[in-house]
Design an enzyme around this catalytic site. Structure first.
Site, PDB file in Angstrom:
ATOM      1  N   ASP A  64       0.871  -1.169   0.000  1.00  0.00           N
ATOM      2  CA  ASP A  64       0.000   0.000   0.000  1.00  0.00           C
ATOM      3  C   ASP A  64       0.912   1.224   0.000  1.00  0.00           C
ATOM      4  O   ASP A  64       1.548   1.536   1.003  1.00  0.00           O
ATOM      5  CB  ASP A  64      -0.900  -0.007   1.241  1.00  0.00           C
ATOM      6  CG  ASP A  64      -1.774   1.234   1.355  1.00  0.00           C
ATOM      7  OD1 ASP A  64      -1.643   2.148   0.510  1.00  0.00           O
ATOM      8  OD2 ASP A  64      -2.574   1.298   2.303  1.00  0.00           O
ATOM      9  N   SER A 142       1.590  13.481 -14.781  1.00  0.00           N
ATOM     10  CA  SER A 142       0.569  13.536 -15.829  1.00  0.00           C
ATOM     11  C   SER A 142       0.592  14.916 -16.469  1.00  0.00           C
ATOM     12  O   SER A 142       1.015  15.889 -15.842  1.00  0.00           O
ATOM     13  CB  SER A 142      -0.815  13.286 -15.211  1.00  0.00           C
ATOM     14  OG  SER A 142      -1.858  13.642 -16.106  1.00  0.00           O
ATOM     15  N   TYR A 155      -7.314  15.008  -9.039  1.00  0.00           N
ATOM     16  CA  TYR A 155      -6.257  14.233  -9.701  1.00  0.00           C
ATOM     17  C   TYR A 155      -5.160  15.165 -10.205  1.00  0.00           C
ATOM     18  O   TYR A 155      -3.966  14.898 -10.018  1.00  0.00           O
ATOM     19  CB  TYR A 155      -6.856  13.435 -10.853  1.00  0.00           C
ATOM     20  CG  TYR A 155      -5.839  12.629 -11.634  1.00  0.00           C
ATOM     21  CD1 TYR A 155      -5.360  11.418 -11.144  1.00  0.00           C
ATOM     22  CD2 TYR A 155      -5.376  13.077 -12.871  1.00  0.00           C
ATOM     23  CE1 TYR A 155      -4.438  10.671 -11.856  1.00  0.00           C
ATOM     24  CE2 TYR A 155      -4.449  12.339 -13.588  1.00  0.00           C
ATOM     25  CZ  TYR A 155      -3.990  11.142 -13.079  1.00  0.00           C
ATOM     26  OH  TYR A 155      -3.060  10.414 -13.797  1.00  0.00           O
TER      27      TYR A 155
END
Length: 256
Positions: A64, A142, A155
């Site tokens: 995780d 991104s 995001y």
């Protein structure tokens, strides 16, 4: 000799999508690779698939990436089973849609935990693991970190944090004489299960970028991004640190 021959690499989110392709490519290029993923079933399946050919050169650790304890456990397993870490690819992440009006605070916090906290922990502990030998950290960001995408406010914020952390860590390493390079990679769309889930029922031909048949397509294939990750992980990119590498097929100015 492969491009990363005998180097030890950890790929988070390595059981699917870009992570999986990066694992396969690093192994082909001679690395010893730790696959980490929160999806234990998918990770175990990939490990079983690879062990026949790569035997002791690949391991899987359930991880995780938002958990500091899991990071310590994972890095200890890498050190014990494969050797000192040379390459860290912080690839694990999640995508949740939501504008500034529709997104919830819980969703924003989840995005920051998985996408940004993981990068902070990976950079902090990765630098500690590599400070004596040097190495390369590549953080998956991104185009949304710099290009406004109104439907993915949280995001986008999480990926902007990834870029900022990468720059700050790279500068810290330079100023402190550490041979650890840190870069962020900024793809546009990638045709992965995560992207397919965000565009249910849309055929690949309408998503994939092709300069002749679909010049407004947003997606590339995971193996194309894996090639960029390999370059940034390898010694071929020794002069590159603190950079934001855009793998976006010239999306700037397309008006999308």
């Amino acid at each position: 000799m492969g491009q990363v021959q005998d180097k030890v690499a950890l790929v988070t989110g390595g059981a699917s999508g870009v992570g999986r392709e990066a694992v396969l490519l690093l192994l082909r290029e001679g690395a010893r690779v730790a696959i980490s993923d929160i999806n234990a079933e998918a990770g175990a399946a990939l490990l079983a698939e690879l062990q026949a050919e790569h035997a002791a050169r690949v391991i899987f650790v359930r991880h995780d990436v938002a958990s500091e304890a899991d990071w310590h456990t994972t890095l200890a397993a890498v050190q014990q089973q494969l050797g000192p870490l040379d390459i860290l690819i912080n690839n694990a992440g999640i995508l949740i849609a939501g504008s500034i009006e529709s997104a919830t605070l819980a969703q924003f916090r989840q995005l920051m935990q998985v996408n940004a906290d993981s990068c902070f922990l990976g950079c902090q502990l990765g630098v500690a693991a590599m400070r004596e030998r040097g190495g390369s950290i590549v953080n998956m960001a991104s185009v949304s970190s710099w290009m406004p995408i109104e439907g993915y406010a949280g995001y986008s914020a999480s990926k902007a944090a990834v870029a900022a952390l990468s720059r700050a860590t790279a500068l810290y390493c330079r100023k402190n004489g550490l041979a650890v390079r840190v870069n962020s990679l900024h793809p546009d769309g990638i045709y992965t299960p995560m992207m397919q889930a965000s565009a249910p029922g849309v055929p690949a031909k309408y998503l994939l970028f092709d300069p002749k048949t679909n010049p407004k397509g947003r997606a590339c294939m995971p193996e194309q991004i894996a090639q960029v990750l390999l370059f940034l992980a390898s010694d071929a990119s020794q002069a590159i640190s603190g950079a934001e590498i855009r793998a976006d097929s010239a999306i700037l100015g397309m008006g999308l």
